[in-house]
Design a protein around this motif. Structure first.
Motif, PDB file in Angstrom:
ATOM      1  N   ALA A   8       0.833  -1.207   0.000  1.00  0.00           N
ATOM      2  CA  ALA A   8       0.000   0.000   0.000  1.00  0.00           C
ATOM      3  C   ALA A   8       0.860   1.247   0.000  1.00  0.00           C
ATOM      4  O   ALA A   8       2.036   1.206   0.330  1.00  0.00           O
ATOM      5  CB  ALA A   8      -0.898  -0.006   1.242  1.00  0.00           C
ATOM      6  N   THR A   9       0.245   2.380  -0.364  1.00  0.00           N
ATOM      7  CA  THR A   9       0.944   3.659  -0.296  1.00  0.00           C
ATOM      8  C   THR A   9       1.056   4.078   1.158  1.00  0.00           C
ATOM      9  O   THR A   9       0.371   3.538   2.033  1.00  0.00           O
ATOM     10  CB  THR A   9       0.187   4.745  -1.080  1.00  0.00           C
ATOM     11  OG1 THR A   9      -1.090   4.937  -0.432  1.00  0.00           O
ATOM     12  CG2 THR A   9      -0.024   4.353  -2.517  1.00  0.00           C
ATOM     13  N   VAL A  10       1.931   5.086   1.394  1.00  0.00           N
ATOM     14  CA  VAL A  10       2.117   5.555   2.767  1.00  0.00           C
ATOM     15  C   VAL A  10       0.801   6.070   3.334  1.00  0.00           C
ATOM     16  O   VAL A  10       0.429   5.769   4.462  1.00  0.00           O
ATOM     17  CB  VAL A  10       3.185   6.672   2.805  1.00  0.00           C
ATOM     18  CG1 VAL A  10       3.299   7.237   4.214  1.00  0.00           C
ATOM     19  CG2 VAL A  10       4.524   6.127   2.357  1.00  0.00           C
ATOM     20  N   GLY A  11       0.046   6.837   2.528  1.00  0.00           N
ATOM     21  CA  GLY A  11      -1.223   7.406   2.995  1.00  0.00           C
ATOM     22  C   GLY A  11      -2.240   6.345   3.335  1.00  0.00           C
ATOM     23  O   GLY A  11      -2.903   6.402   4.379  1.00  0.00           O
ATOM     24  N   SER A  12      -2.391   5.318   2.451  1.00  0.00           N
ATOM     25  CA  SER A  12      -3.389   4.280   2.690  1.00  0.00           C
ATOM     26  C   SER A  12      -2.998   3.405   3.875  1.00  0.00           C
ATOM     27  O   SER A  12      -3.840   2.962   4.640  1.00  0.00           O
ATOM     28  CB  SER A  12      -3.573   3.417   1.433  1.00  0.00           C
ATOM     29  OG  SER A  12      -2.367   2.775   1.090  1.00  0.00           O
ATOM     30  N   ARG A  13      -1.698   3.178   4.052  1.00  0.00           N
ATOM     31  CA  ARG A  13      -1.236   2.391   5.199  1.00  0.00           C
ATOM     32  C   ARG A  13      -1.519   3.143   6.497  1.00  0.00           C
ATOM     33  O   ARG A  13      -1.890   2.557   7.513  1.00  0.00           O
ATOM     34  CB  ARG A  13       0.263   2.112   5.077  1.00  0.00           C
ATOM     35  CG  ARG A  13       0.596   1.117   3.962  1.00  0.00           C
ATOM     36  CD  ARG A  13       2.060   1.133   3.637  1.00  0.00           C
ATOM     37  NE  ARG A  13       2.834   0.569   4.736  1.00  0.00           N
ATOM     38  CZ  ARG A  13       4.159   0.655   4.811  1.00  0.00           C
ATOM     39  NH1 ARG A  13       4.831   1.297   3.874  1.00  0.00           N
ATOM     40  NH2 ARG A  13       4.812   0.122   5.812  1.00  0.00           N
ATOM     41  N   LEU A  14      -1.340   4.450   6.437  1.00  0.00           N
ATOM     42  CA  LEU A  14      -1.633   5.283   7.607  1.00  0.00           C
ATOM     43  C   LEU A  14      -3.095   5.155   7.993  1.00  0.00           C
ATOM     44  O   LEU A  14      -3.437   5.027   9.172  1.00  0.00           O
ATOM     45  CB  LEU A  14      -1.288   6.733   7.257  1.00  0.00           C
ATOM     46  CG  LEU A  14      -1.375   7.807   8.346  1.00  0.00           C
ATOM     47  CD1 LEU A  14      -0.483   7.434   9.505  1.00  0.00           C
ATOM     48  CD2 LEU A  14      -0.971   9.144   7.777  1.00  0.00           C
ATOM     49  N   PHE A  15      -3.989   5.147   7.001  1.00  0.00           N
ATOM     50  CA  PHE A  15      -5.429   5.025   7.252  1.00  0.00           C
ATOM     51  C   PHE A  15      -5.764   3.649   7.820  1.00  0.00           C
ATOM     52  O   PHE A  15      -6.562   3.505   8.733  1.00  0.00           O
ATOM     53  CB  PHE A  15      -6.202   5.264   5.962  1.00  0.00           C
ATOM     54  CG  PHE A  15      -7.695   5.101   6.127  1.00  0.00           C
ATOM     55  CD1 PHE A  15      -8.451   6.092   6.747  1.00  0.00           C
ATOM     56  CD2 PHE A  15      -8.339   3.954   5.685  1.00  0.00           C
ATOM     57  CE1 PHE A  15      -9.824   5.944   6.909  1.00  0.00           C
ATOM     58  CE2 PHE A  15      -9.706   3.804   5.847  1.00  0.00           C
ATOM     59  CZ  PHE A  15     -10.450   4.793   6.463  1.00  0.00           C
ATOM     60  N   CYS A  16      -5.109   2.604   7.244  1.00  0.00           N
ATOM     61  CA  CYS A  16      -5.370   1.234   7.718  1.00  0.00           C
ATOM     62  C   CYS A  16      -5.003   1.070   9.193  1.00  0.00           C
ATOM     63  O   CYS A  16      -5.734   0.448   9.959  1.00  0.00           O
ATOM     64  CB  CYS A  16      -4.555   0.230   6.884  1.00  0.00           C
ATOM     65  SG  CYS A  16      -5.193  -0.007   5.221  1.00  0.00           S
ATOM     66  N   PRO A 130       8.777  10.444  15.426  1.00  0.00           N
ATOM     67  CA  PRO A 130       8.224  10.214  14.088  1.00  0.00           C
ATOM     68  C   PRO A 130       8.325   8.737  13.726  1.00  0.00           C
ATOM     69  O   PRO A 130       9.157   8.002  14.275  1.00  0.00           O
ATOM     70  CB  PRO A 130       9.122  11.060  13.182  1.00  0.00           C
ATOM     71  CG  PRO A 130       9.848  11.987  14.091  1.00  0.00           C
ATOM     72  CD  PRO A 130       9.971  11.289  15.407  1.00  0.00           C
ATOM     73  N   ASN A 131       7.489   8.298  12.791  1.00  0.00           N
ATOM     74  CA  ASN A 131       7.567   6.919  12.313  1.00  0.00           C
ATOM     75  C   ASN A 131       7.733   6.887  10.796  1.00  0.00           C
ATOM     76  O   ASN A 131       7.936   7.923  10.169  1.00  0.00           O
ATOM     77  CB  ASN A 131       6.352   6.106  12.770  1.00  0.00           C
ATOM     78  CG  ASN A 131       5.044   6.708  12.268  1.00  0.00           C
ATOM     79  OD1 ASN A 131       5.021   7.524  11.341  1.00  0.00           O
ATOM     80  ND2 ASN A 131       3.937   6.321  12.906  1.00  0.00           N
ATOM     81  N   GLU A 132       7.633   5.674  10.234  1.00  0.00           N
ATOM     82  CA  GLU A 132       7.857   5.533   8.791  1.00  0.00           C
ATOM     83  C   GLU A 132       6.782   6.199   7.949  1.00  0.00           C
ATOM     84  O   GLU A 132       6.916   6.307   6.715  1.00  0.00           O
ATOM     85  CB  GLU A 132       7.981   4.052   8.410  1.00  0.00           C
ATOM     86  CG  GLU A 132       6.717   3.233   8.535  1.00  0.00           C
ATOM     87  CD  GLU A 132       6.544   2.613   9.913  1.00  0.00           C
ATOM     88  OE1 GLU A 132       5.840   1.590  10.011  1.00  0.00           O
ATOM     89  OE2 GLU A 132       7.111   3.156  10.893  1.00  0.00           O
ATOM     90  N   PHE A 133       5.685   6.649   8.578  1.00  0.00           N
ATOM     91  CA  PHE A 133       4.644   7.382   7.859  1.00  0.00           C
ATOM     92  C   PHE A 133       4.927   8.885   7.853  1.00  0.00           C
ATOM     93  O   PHE A 133       4.523   9.602   6.955  1.00  0.00           O
ATOM     94  CB  PHE A 133       3.269   7.126   8.493  1.00  0.00           C
ATOM     95  CG  PHE A 133       2.932   5.672   8.651  1.00  0.00           C
ATOM     96  CD1 PHE A 133       2.821   4.860   7.534  1.00  0.00           C
ATOM     97  CD2 PHE A 133       2.733   5.111   9.900  1.00  0.00           C
ATOM     98  CE1 PHE A 133       2.518   3.521   7.652  1.00  0.00           C
ATOM     99  CE2 PHE A 133       2.430   3.767  10.041  1.00  0.00           C
ATOM    100  CZ  PHE A 133       2.323   2.964   8.913  1.00  0.00           C
ATOM    101  N   THR A 134       5.614   9.351   8.890  1.00  0.00           N
ATOM    102  CA  THR A 134       5.917  10.782   9.016  1.00  0.00           C
ATOM    103  C   THR A 134       6.980  11.216   8.000  1.00  0.00           C
ATOM    104  O   THR A 134       6.806  12.204   7.275  1.00  0.00           O
ATOM    105  CB  THR A 134       6.444  11.100  10.435  1.00  0.00           C
ATOM    106  OG1 THR A 134       5.730  10.356  11.407  1.00  0.00           O
ATOM    107  CG2 THR A 134       6.370  12.578  10.723  1.00  0.00           C
ATOM    108  N   ILE A 135       8.084  10.476   8.000  1.00  0.00           N
ATOM    109  CA  ILE A 135       9.283  10.884   7.244  1.00  0.00           C
ATOM    110  C   ILE A 135       9.015  11.139   5.753  1.00  0.00           C
ATOM    111  O   ILE A 135       9.410  12.180   5.225  1.00  0.00           O
ATOM    112  CB  ILE A 135      10.411   9.838   7.414  1.00  0.00           C
ATOM    113  CG1 ILE A 135      10.780   9.677   8.888  1.00  0.00           C
ATOM    114  CG2 ILE A 135      11.633  10.217   6.586  1.00  0.00           C
ATOM    115  CD1 ILE A 135      11.458  10.864   9.518  1.00  0.00           C
ATOM    116  N   PRO A 136       8.351  10.217   5.010  1.00  0.00           N
ATOM    117  CA  PRO A 136       8.197  10.442   3.560  1.00  0.00           C
ATOM    118  C   PRO A 136       7.509  11.753   3.193  1.00  0.00           C
ATOM    119  O   PRO A 136       7.883  12.394   2.198  1.00  0.00           O
ATOM    120  CB  PRO A 136       7.350   9.237   3.115  1.00  0.00           C
ATOM    121  CG  PRO A 136       7.660   8.175   4.117  1.00  0.00           C
ATOM    122  CD  PRO A 136       7.825   8.899   5.406  1.00  0.00           C
TER     123      PRO A 136
END
Length: 614
Positions: A8-16, A130-136
């Motif tokens: 998944a993309t970073v955004g969709s993974r964040l939502f999941c 921060p996590n792997e969703f923040t950095i990108p």
């Protein structure tokens, strides 16, 4: 769920991840649960504000996950409102990581991406890791604004936090380094990625393509094939763009054959790239063939063909193709107007501009620069003023490029003071701005003022280029400043590392010739690292006529005959020199050479305009 998250993309993974948290969340009351679930079905800011009001009324403002859901919706680029998201965030007593991530994401996609960097700093200072969703998303801002050092600091922080090996983080830094034109840093990141995705391959190949590294892009594509990584549309377009930029027909044909042989699905973007590639590689017939076989031609396809014909000087074919276009946009109009300007058809370009405005298509900066260029070449101050008024009346922002075009137009149309007023009124100036101003002063014979302008340019911290010195040497030439001309010609290479070109030598020959230093001018020509062109010889021949030096004039004629350079103006000039010296036999010889070589004297034409009529 882990398998789904991997691709998944970073955004969709964040939502999941947030959805999973919601499942296990203990709601305060049935009303709280209802409102929370209604938020998940929310489809507009109006609905969200109504739900927010209910959340406040029921004393649920302190429920972090629910407020986080509000922030998440407000950061949506299609439906949200970043200002409202910021308001919710600021009113939250303890913003959590989820809120920070969504607000950072929202700003990274906005017109003010720097806010995402400030939020990141605020997040770290607040003690939230921060996590792997923040950095990108923060790195995306660095890429957007070409913030190299910020990207390096973030990269170090990501490694320190143990996120340096996450694929989405590595891909983000790879794209950022490419955007900052640091291809070696990008390649190092790429080589360190253990689980490369197609995004990784496309980013590095696209980076090499963008920066002109043709060989490296091809080698990476071959490595992709060996590893059975199937390219997509982005990969193909990147490689075709490499072929177009470098005129590499072999690579372009290979990519075309690869598409045919593999049967890979392509869209109009790839087909348009093929048309552009064949046109720029000198195979117009292949471009026409690809275009004719297209079933779904769009405005870009038609514009590609207009550009293809225009680049070959086939202006009639370009115009015919343009007239056949079912839909025209501003880029199409720009292409046809620009090609008329390049072919010297300035009045026709102006007529096309008026037709464009009448058709309801709003001109952009590129259109107006072409229009002002036409006015400059025609020396038509009235038309130039009308174009300037059009810019003002339509509230078009005066960019640096547009101001430069206006300065050039006014200077070439004789209104030097207006040109200088625009220049000094510019809040920001680039190298081109200073070059145009120096050239304007040179054109009007203000040599000392042009030199003063050059010194001011150096004082501003901008580095001069080849065109700067062309204007400067031209100013010295027009004002007879021989010593200063010699000085600036010398420091071009010694101080600024700029090798003089043919144009610079022509300016120096003109300067020395006007000063009667014909021997020095001849010695300079003999010492040129490249072959002198007609302009160089013409400058010296003009000086020979002024100073009545027939001997050097004859040497120039000998050089022209040996080089096979047949320019009617130079022959006529030498013929007139012999005529003025009453050397009739020599004059007749020149005329005979002209007749035998088929050289015809160009007719000079002058025109005046009265009440809009020539």
């Amino acid at each position: 769920m882990s398998a789904a998250l991997k691709h998944a993309t970073v955004g969709s993974r964040l939502f999941c991840v947030h959805s999973a948290q919601t499942i296990w969340h203990n709601f305060k009351s049935p009303t709280h649960q209802t409102l929370h679930h209604l938020l998940e079905r929310c489809s507009s800011m109006r609905e969200l504000k109504l739900l927010h009001a209910q959340i406040i009324l029921h004393g649920l403002s302190g429920q972090v996950l629910t407020i986080g859901k509000l922030v998440s919706f407000c950061t949506s680029p299609e439906l949200g409102d970043l200002r409202y998201a910021q308001l919710l965030f600021d009113q939250s007593p303890q913003p959590n990581k989820f809120m920070y991530n969504h607000l950072i994401k929202g700003y990274s996609n906005s017109d003010d991406p720097i806010r995402s960097l400030l939020l990141y700093r605020q997040m770290v200072n607040a003690g939230i890791s921060p996590n792997e969703f923040t950095i990108p998303f923060v790195v995306k801002t660095c890429a957007c604004k070409s913030l190299y050092w910020e990207a390096v600091i973030l990269h170090a922080h990501a490694i320190k936090l143990g996120m340096g090996s996450h694929a989405c983080v590595q891909n983000a830094f790879l794209s950022a380094y490419v955007a900052c034109r640091l291809i070696n840093s990008a390649r190092k990141v790429f080589d360190d990625i253990s689980d490369r995705t197609l995004v990784s391959w496309n980013s590095i190949i696209g980076g090499y393509a963008k920066l002109g590294f043709c060989k490296e892009a091809i080698l990476l594509f071959r490595e992709m094939q060996k590893l059975d990584v199937v390219p997509d549309v982005i990969t193909l377009v990147c490689l075709l763009s490499v072929s177009s930029k470098h005129g590499n027909l072999e690579l372009g044909r290979f990519m075309h054959l690869y598409i045919i042989a593999t049967g890979i699905a392509i869209d109009s973007i790839v087909t348009n790239a093929l048309i552009d590639m064949y046109a720029k590689c000198g195979h117009l017939q292949y471009a026409e063939c690809v275009f004719d076989q297209m079933l779904d031609k769009n405005v870009i396809s038609w514009t590609c063909m207009v550009n293809a014909y225009a680049n070959y000087g086939l202006i009639d074919y370009a115009l015919e193709m343009f007239n056949r276009m079912p839909v025209k946009n501003v880029v199409s109009w720009n292409s046809i107007i620009c090609c008329h300007v390049q072919e010297g058809k300035y009045m026709e370009a102006m007529e096309l501009f008026h037709t464009m405005c009448s058709s309801g298509v709003m001109p952009d900066e590129t259109t107006l620069v072409s229009v002002l260029s036409s006015c400059s070449h025609m020396g038509d101050l009235e038309l130039g003023k009308q174009a300037h008024n059009y810019i003002g009346n339509n509230n078009i922002t005066l960019s640096v490029t547009l101001c430069n075009a206006l300065i050039d137009m006014y200077a070439k149309c004789g209104a030097l003071q207006t040109a200088m007023d625009i220049f000094f009124g510019m809040p920001k100036k680039n190298v081109v701005s200073w070059n145009v101003a120096i050239g304007a002063l040179a054109l009007h014979g203000f040599g000392e003022e042009a030199i003063d302008m050059f010194e001011k340019m150096r004082g501003s911290g901008l580095f001069p280029d080849e065109i700067t010195f062309t204007g400067l040497l031209s100013a010295c030439s027009h004002s007879g400043l021989v010593d200063k001309g010699r000085y600036y010609f010398d420091i071009m290479s010694s101080k600024f590392g700029i090798s003089p070109g043919v144009t610079h030598y022509a300016c120096m020959v003109n300067l020395l010739g006007r000063g009667g230093l014909l021997g020095e001018a001849m010695a300079l020509i003999k010492g040129m690292p490249m072959k002198p062109d007609v302009v160089v010889w013409g400058a010296l021949l003009g000086a020979c006529r002024t100073h009545g030096n027939l001997e050097i004039g004859k040497q120039i004629m000998k050089q022209l005959l040996e080089l096979g350079r047949y320019n009617s103006g130079l022959y006529v000039l030498l013929s007139n020199m012999y005529s003025e010296s009453q050397r009739w036999d020599d004059m007749r010889k020149i005329r005979k050479i002209m007749d035998e070589s088929g050289i015809k004297k160009c007719w000079a034409i002058s025109s005046i305009e009265i009440n809009g009529f020539c």
